[in-house]
Motif scaffolding. Structure first.
Motif, PDB file in Angstrom:
ATOM      1  N   GLY A  98      29.217  36.953  35.849  1.00  0.00           N
ATOM      2  CA  GLY A  98      30.237  35.939  35.600  1.00  0.00           C
ATOM      3  C   GLY A  98      31.505  36.210  36.365  1.00  0.00           C
ATOM      4  O   GLY A  98      32.111  35.306  36.943  1.00  0.00           O
ATOM      5  N   TYR A  99      31.923  37.471  36.372  1.00  0.00           N
ATOM      6  CA  TYR A  99      33.131  37.853  37.106  1.00  0.00           C
ATOM      7  C   TYR A  99      32.964  37.599  38.611  1.00  0.00           C
ATOM      8  O   TYR A  99      33.854  37.027  39.255  1.00  0.00           O
ATOM      9  CB  TYR A  99      33.442  39.319  36.859  1.00  0.00           C
ATOM     10  N   LEU A 100      31.830  37.979  39.162  1.00  0.00           N
ATOM     11  CA  LEU A 100      31.576  37.772  40.593  1.00  0.00           C
ATOM     12  C   LEU A 100      31.555  36.287  40.930  1.00  0.00           C
ATOM     13  O   LEU A 100      32.067  35.864  41.979  1.00  0.00           O
ATOM     14  CB  LEU A 100      30.253  38.431  40.994  1.00  0.00           C
ATOM     15  N   ALA A 113      44.211  31.848  37.755  1.00  0.00           N
ATOM     16  CA  ALA A 113      45.509  31.331  38.187  1.00  0.00           C
ATOM     17  C   ALA A 113      46.636  32.078  37.487  1.00  0.00           C
ATOM     18  O   ALA A 113      47.665  32.394  38.101  1.00  0.00           O
ATOM     19  CB  ALA A 113      45.596  29.833  37.897  1.00  0.00           C
ATOM     20  N   TYR A 114      46.441  32.380  36.196  1.00  0.00           N
ATOM     21  CA  TYR A 114      47.432  33.178  35.471  1.00  0.00           C
ATOM     22  C   TYR A 114      47.628  34.526  36.145  1.00  0.00           C
ATOM     23  O   TYR A 114      48.762  34.954  36.393  1.00  0.00           O
ATOM     24  CB  TYR A 114      46.991  33.368  34.017  1.00  0.00           C
ATOM     25  N   ARG A 115      46.529  35.214  36.467  1.00  0.00           N
ATOM     26  CA  ARG A 115      46.623  36.541  37.073  1.00  0.00           C
ATOM     27  C   ARG A 115      47.181  36.486  38.500  1.00  0.00           C
ATOM     28  O   ARG A 115      47.763  37.456  38.980  1.00  0.00           O
ATOM     29  CB  ARG A 115      45.249  37.219  37.077  1.00  0.00           C
ATOM     30  N   TYR A 122      37.564  42.659  33.129  1.00  0.00           N
ATOM     31  CA  TYR A 122      37.623  42.810  34.588  1.00  0.00           C
ATOM     32  C   TYR A 122      38.985  42.364  35.133  1.00  0.00           C
ATOM     33  O   TYR A 122      39.408  42.808  36.204  1.00  0.00           O
ATOM     34  CB  TYR A 122      36.515  41.995  35.266  1.00  0.00           C
ATOM     35  N   PHE A 123      39.646  41.468  34.408  1.00  0.00           N
ATOM     36  CA  PHE A 123      40.963  40.980  34.826  1.00  0.00           C
ATOM     37  C   PHE A 123      42.097  41.742  34.124  1.00  0.00           C
ATOM     38  O   PHE A 123      43.246  41.304  34.155  1.00  0.00           O
ATOM     39  CB  PHE A 123      41.086  39.485  34.520  1.00  0.00           C
ATOM     40  N   SER A 124      41.763  42.859  33.509  1.00  0.00           N
ATOM     41  CA  SER A 124      42.735  43.674  32.761  1.00  0.00           C
ATOM     42  C   SER A 124      43.402  42.857  31.658  1.00  0.00           C
ATOM     43  O   SER A 124      44.605  42.963  31.413  1.00  0.00           O
ATOM     44  CB  SER A 124      43.792  44.258  33.714  1.00  0.00           C
TER      45      SER A 124
END
Length: 207
Positions: free
Chosen positions: A18-20, A59-61, A88-90
């Motif tokens: 999902g992250y990839l 977009a937030y990150r 994965y996005f901390s």
């Protein structure tokens, strides 16, 4: 036994995939950012619709690369997958929803706000109805006394699933318009804030 084993395997494999996939859509798209007002690095309650999870948190990150952040994620199995993707996005997942563990997750959310985390919320999650704003999201915004950052996107070309949230998936190499705005709910009662925030969130979203 087999069901338990397959679920445990899915908890490991699906978040990575999902992250990839999320990063693939991010890096292969052309992005236009429409920011109303100024996005500061101060603490915010960040809201998007459940059907926009694929791109909104990215977009937030993009604007808050190092800000400590937590997000509310349901205790259902699909919530476990989303929680592991958020790591994965901390972004720290707080597990619970209006139907399961509501009181506990709200307490955890208040603690996260107290220590200075941004808090990411899907007001219509985890089960809908679609494009409704929960009381919990408003209560958290009032408690934090922080601005609410709305994050939405409209891809030029996309697929839309037939799920309850009408999940939006941009087609590869398309153009995505992101819409972000800081809004204040200060001085509004619960119902007034709910109507105001929903109107803001519906202004730039796929219907």
């Amino acid at each position: 036994m087999f069901k338990k084993l397959s679920r445990n395997l899915a908890k490991v494999i699906l978040p990575a995939l999902g992250y990839l996939l999320m990063r693939f859509y991010w890096y292969t798209s052309k992005k236009n950012f429409h920011v109303k007002g100024q996005i500061s690095q101060d603490q915010s309650i960040v809201v998007c619709w459940h059907g926009e999870l694929l791109m909104a948190h990215q977009a937030y990150r993009y604007f808050h690369k190092k800000q400590p952040a937590s997000c509310i994620v349901s205790k259902h199995f699909d919530g476990e997958i989303i929680a592991n993707i958020m790591r994965y996005f901390s972004i720290t997942p707080l597990r619970g929803s209006s139907s399961r563990g509501a009181r506990q997750v709200l307490l955890e959310a208040f603690r996260a706000l107290k220590k200075g985390d941004d808090l990411l919320v899907t007001p219509d999650g985890p089960r809908g109805p679609r494009h409704t704003v929960s009381d919990g999201a408003i209560a958290l915004a009032h408690k934090a006394k922080a601005p609410v950052l709305t994050v939405h996107y409209i891809p030029k070309r996309y697929w839309q699933l037939k799920s309850w949230d009408r999940f939006v998936i941009p087609k590869p190499f398309t153009t995505i318009d992101f819409y972000m705005e800081n809004v204040s709910l200060e001085g509004m009662d619960l119902n007034e804030a709910r109507i105001f925030l929903r109107k803001k969130m519906l202004a730039n979203t796929v219907h």
